[in-house]
Design an enzyme around this catalytic site. Structure first.
Site, PDB file in Angstrom:
ATOM      1  N   ASP A   7       0.872  -1.176   0.000  1.00  0.00           N
ATOM      2  CA  ASP A   7       0.000   0.000   0.000  1.00  0.00           C
ATOM      3  C   ASP A   7       0.907   1.224   0.000  1.00  0.00           C
ATOM      4  O   ASP A   7       1.434   1.620   1.036  1.00  0.00           O
ATOM      5  CB  ASP A   7      -0.913  -0.009   1.227  1.00  0.00           C
ATOM      6  CG  ASP A   7      -1.826   1.203   1.282  1.00  0.00           C
ATOM      7  OD1 ASP A   7      -2.288   1.646   0.215  1.00  0.00           O
ATOM      8  OD2 ASP A   7      -2.084   1.694   2.393  1.00  0.00           O
ATOM      9  N   GLU A  67      -1.450  -1.560  -4.635  1.00  0.00           N
ATOM     10  CA  GLU A  67      -2.708  -0.843  -4.811  1.00  0.00           C
ATOM     11  C   GLU A  67      -2.490   0.317  -5.768  1.00  0.00           C
ATOM     12  O   GLU A  67      -1.517   1.066  -5.639  1.00  0.00           O
ATOM     13  CB  GLU A  67      -3.221  -0.322  -3.468  1.00  0.00           C
ATOM     14  CG  GLU A  67      -4.550   0.397  -3.585  1.00  0.00           C
ATOM     15  CD  GLU A  67      -5.128   0.811  -2.248  1.00  0.00           C
ATOM     16  OE1 GLU A  67      -5.994   1.703  -2.262  1.00  0.00           O
ATOM     17  OE2 GLU A  67      -4.729   0.261  -1.209  1.00  0.00           O
ATOM     18  N   ASP A 139      -2.088   0.989   7.324  1.00  0.00           N
ATOM     19  CA  ASP A 139      -1.446   0.791   6.021  1.00  0.00           C
ATOM     20  C   ASP A 139      -1.046  -0.673   5.827  1.00  0.00           C
ATOM     21  O   ASP A 139      -1.152  -1.207   4.724  1.00  0.00           O
ATOM     22  CB  ASP A 139      -0.216   1.695   5.889  1.00  0.00           C
ATOM     23  CG  ASP A 139      -0.579   3.164   5.984  1.00  0.00           C
ATOM     24  OD1 ASP A 139      -1.393   3.621   5.177  1.00  0.00           O
ATOM     25  OD2 ASP A 139      -0.042   3.843   6.880  1.00  0.00           O
TER      26      ASP A 139
END
Length: 176
Positions: A7, A67, A139
């Site tokens: 992420d 992502e 996260d």
């Protein structure tokens, strides 16, 4: 197969490692790499590079998934996030790992069943799907969700007879 979910963020880049065997998932580790906001941008990117390089060295994943970035209203923030995302894409690629990218809505849909699920729902499902996971940070939870999404899509693609999900963007920008 050992998967690394990422992420990206300039201040905090979450990472999560899972193992996938068919439909079975097993938690391995998670955490976040933090850059020092007091340093120049280039040095912060080096901190992300070095931290991710160490995660890959320690956990030896077979593949990575990242992502995709959404564009926000502040162009400066978007640019800085894009730079961090570039580091997050290039480090596993330099290590020889295939790198897949997934949009946030697909990740949420894969993990929760709804593309607009909230962070709390995602974290709850990550805990359910990966018993024993620590979720070091929000996260890291998001990164584990990315890894879960990749495990599901990769397993489906393999059942269809391919080697990778057919609609994933590669690190070269093409579609496979």
């Amino acid at each position: 197969m050992r998967l690394l979910g990422l992420d990206p963020g300039l201040r905090h880049t979450g990472w999560g490692v899972i193992e996938s065997q068919g439909s079975r998932l097993r938690y391995v580790a998670d955490g976040a790499i933090h850059s020092d906001g007091g340093l120049p941008l280039a040095q912060r990117l080096v901190q992300l590079h070095d931290g991710l390089t160490e995660v890959i060295r320690l956990y030896r994943p077979d593949a990575a998934a990242v992502e995709e970035t959404f564009v926000n209203k502040n162009p400066t923030s978007t640019l800085k996030l894009g730079l961090a995302r570039g580091v997050v894409l290039v480090v596993p690629a330099l290590a020889g790992l295939p790198v897949a990218e997934y949009p946030a809505n697909l990740i949420k849909k894969s993990v929760v069943g709804a593309g607009h699920a909230g962070k709390e729902q995602v974290q709850m499902m990550v805990r359910m799907l990966l018993p024993g996971c620590e979720l070091a940070t929000a996260d890291a939870a998001d990164a584990l969700a990315v890894a879960i999404c990749h495990a599901h899509h990769d397993a489906t693609a393999r059942r269809w007879g391919g080697s990778a999900a057919p609609t994933l963007k590669t690190q070269e920008g093409g579609v496979r």
